[in-house]
Design a protein around this motif. Structure first.
Motif, PDB file in Angstrom:
ATOM      1  N   UNK A   6      39.133  42.686  33.371  1.00  0.00           N
ATOM      2  CA  UNK A   6      39.127  41.580  34.313  1.00  0.00           C
ATOM      3  C   UNK A   6      40.520  40.966  34.365  1.00  0.00           C
ATOM      4  N   UNK A   7      40.891  40.463  35.523  1.00  0.00           N
ATOM      5  CA  UNK A   7      42.193  39.817  35.661  1.00  0.00           C
ATOM      6  C   UNK A   7      42.326  38.681  34.656  1.00  0.00           C
ATOM      7  N   UNK A   8      43.511  38.538  34.107  1.00  0.00           N
ATOM      8  CA  UNK A   8      43.741  37.511  33.095  1.00  0.00           C
ATOM      9  C   UNK A   8      43.500  36.107  33.642  1.00  0.00           C
ATOM     10  N   UNK A   9      43.779  35.915  34.928  1.00  0.00           N
ATOM     11  CA  UNK A   9      43.603  34.589  35.529  1.00  0.00           C
ATOM     12  C   UNK A   9      42.147  34.170  35.597  1.00  0.00           C
TER      13      UNK A   9
ATOM     14  N   UNK B 173      41.558  27.029  23.860  1.00  0.00           N
ATOM     15  CA  UNK B 173      42.489  25.934  23.671  1.00  0.00           C
ATOM     16  C   UNK B 173      43.289  25.545  24.898  1.00  0.00           C
ATOM     17  N   UNK B 174      43.136  26.290  26.000  1.00  0.00           N
ATOM     18  CA  UNK B 174      43.926  26.010  27.191  1.00  0.00           C
ATOM     19  C   UNK B 174      43.074  25.758  28.444  1.00  0.00           C
TER      20      UNK B 174
ATOM     21  N   UNK C 237      33.473  34.857  36.042  1.00  0.00           N
ATOM     22  CA  UNK C 237      34.074  35.877  35.177  1.00  0.00           C
ATOM     23  C   UNK C 237      33.071  36.995  34.897  1.00  0.00           C
ATOM     24  N   UNK C 238      31.810  36.614  34.621  1.00  0.00           N
ATOM     25  CA  UNK C 238      30.771  37.594  34.326  1.00  0.00           C
ATOM     26  C   UNK C 238      30.501  38.507  35.516  1.00  0.00           C
ATOM     27  N   UNK C 239      30.577  37.976  36.731  1.00  0.00           N
ATOM     28  CA  UNK C 239      30.366  38.808  37.915  1.00  0.00           C
ATOM     29  C   UNK C 239      31.459  39.861  38.030  1.00  0.00           C
TER      30      UNK C 239
END
Length: 329
Positions: free
Chosen positions: A28-31, A37-38, A54-56
Motif C-alpha cells: 500500500x502507498x506509504x501516504x 506517533x505521527x 487503508x484496509x480497502x
C-alpha cells in the motif's frame, strides 16, 4: 501474481519449531498507511475511516474492537468542550481504542462444548490475525494519535476484483436508497436496480454495495413500519389535506383501533367526477395480499375514452355494512 494480473501482497514464510505459516504484508502507498506517533485524528470515527480506507487498498475488512475509558477523576472541564468531537459514554472519555481485522480473534471452544447445546457445523469464523491499529487520546493536543500499527496478516488478502464485497467497505448510500425506493414503488426488481447502478458507475465493483444489501435495506424499512402502517396512511392523508383543501378522506377503525375501512378522493379525482361522473364502474375484484383489505375503486371514462379513477377505498370484507359505509362516504 493473482488472477487479476496484480501483486497486491508480499508473502513470507516463517517457521516456529515444526509449524510453518505464511505472513502477508499488503503493498500500500506509504501516504495511506498510519504512522506510529505521527498520524493524528480529531475523533475515533475519523480514525476508523482512515484505517478502513487503508484496509480497502490492502484487501481486508476491519471492525472496531476493545476500548478503554478514562476514570471520572481524570476528566476535566476541557473535555466537555469536545463533546461533539469525542466519543463519550456516561461522561467518560475513550482514551484507547483498537481497530482490527474483521475476523480477528479465536473461536470460543468452551461455548461450543456446552452440554445439551447442539451446534450447527460451520466453517471457521475467526482467524488469529495480528493486524491492528491502536489509537490513544493525547491530552496535550486533545486528539487521538496512533500508538501501535501492525500490518502483517496471517491470511490471504482479497484481490482487487473482490475488495468491494468485504463487509466494512459496503454501504447503501442515500442516493441508492432513494433510487431503490422509487424503483420499488414502480415494481422494479432489485436485480434491475443493480443493473442500472452498474451501468451508471461503470461496473458492479464501483457500486459500493451488493444486491443483498439493498434487499436488507428493504427488509429493515418494512420492519420499521410494521405495526404502524395504518398510522402512516392517516398521516399521509393529513399531509394531502394540508396541501389540497379539496382532498377528502374517511377512516373507520374497530374497538382495538385497527383499520377496517378507508376512503379517499384527491382534487384531480373530484374534478374528473364533476365532468365525467355520469357513468361510474364499481368493482371489488382486487385484494391486497399483505393486509387482506379489498381494494374498491370507482372508475369512469373521460372524453378520450380513457379509464380514470374517480374515488378509491379499502374495505375489510365484502358485507352489506361495508358497502353501505363506502357508498355513504
Amino acid at each position: 501474481m493473482n488472477a487479476d494480473g496484480e501483486d497486491p501482497i508480499k508473502a513470507t514464510e516463517s517457521c516456529e519449531g515444526t509449524v510453518s505459516r505464511s505472513e502477508w504484508i499488503p503493498e500500500v502507498e506509504e501516504s495511506k498507511k498510519p504512522i506510529v506517533g505521527k498520524t493524528i485524528f480529531s475523533s475515533l470515527e475519523e480514525a476508523y475511516e482512515f484505517y478502513n480506507n487503508y484496509a480497502r487498498c490492502a484487501g481486508f475488512s476491519v471492525r472496531k474492537c476493545s476500548c478503554k475509558y478514562a476514570s471520572e477523576s481524570k476528566m476535566d472541564d476541557s473535555s466537555s468542550e469536545m463533546e461533539d468531537e469525542l466519543n463519550l459514554k456516561k461522561n467518560r472519555l475513550i482514551v484507547w481504542k483498537r481497530f482490527v481485522y474483521a475476523r480477528e480473534g479465536n473461536t470460543d471452544q468452551k461455548a461450543q462444548k456446552k452440554k445439551g447445546q447442539l451446534k450447527r457445523r460451520r466453517g471457521e469464523t475467526r482467524d488469529n490475525c495480528p493486524a491492528v491499529m491502536i489509537v490513544a487520546f493525547q491530552k496535550s493536543i486533545s486528539k487521538y494519535i496512533v500508538k501501535k500499527f501492525i500490518e502483517v496478516h496471517s491470511h490471504d488478502l482479497a484481490t482487487p476484483r473482490k475488495k468491494h464485497l468485504l463487509n466494512s467497505h459496503r454501504m447503501v448510500t442515500k442516493t441508492q436508497r432513494s433510487l431503490q425506493d422509487d424503483f420499488q414503488a414502480s415494481n422494479i426488481k432489485t436485480t434491475q436496480t443493480m443493473a442500472v447502478l452498474s451501468a451508471q458507475l461503470g461496473g458492479y465493483e464501483n457500486i459500493g454495495c451488493t444486491e443483498k444489501d439493498l434487499t436488507n435495506y428493504e427488509r429493515d424499512k418494512r420492519q420499521k413500519s410494521k405495526g404502524r402502517d395504518a398510522q402512516m396512511l392517516y398521516e399521509h392523508f393529513e399531509e394531502m389535506k394540508e396541501l389540497h383543501l379539496t382532498f377528502e378522506y374517511e377512516v373507520k377503525v374497530d374497538e382495538e383501533n385497527s383499520l377496517l375501512h378507508c376512503f379517499w378522493a384527491d382534487h384531480i379525482a373530484r374534478q374528473s367526477y364533476k365532468y365525467f361522473g355520469d357513468v361510474i364502474v364499481f368493482d371489488t375484484t382486487y385484494n391486497t395480499n399483505r393486509y387482506g383489505l379489498i381494494f374498491a375503486p370507482f372508475t369512469g371514462v373521460n372524453h378520450h375514452g380513457q379509464s380514470i379513477t374517480l374515488r378509491c377505498g379499502f374495505i375489510h370484507e365484502e358485507t352489506t355494512e361495508s358497502f353501505i359505509w363506502l357508498f355513504e362516504s
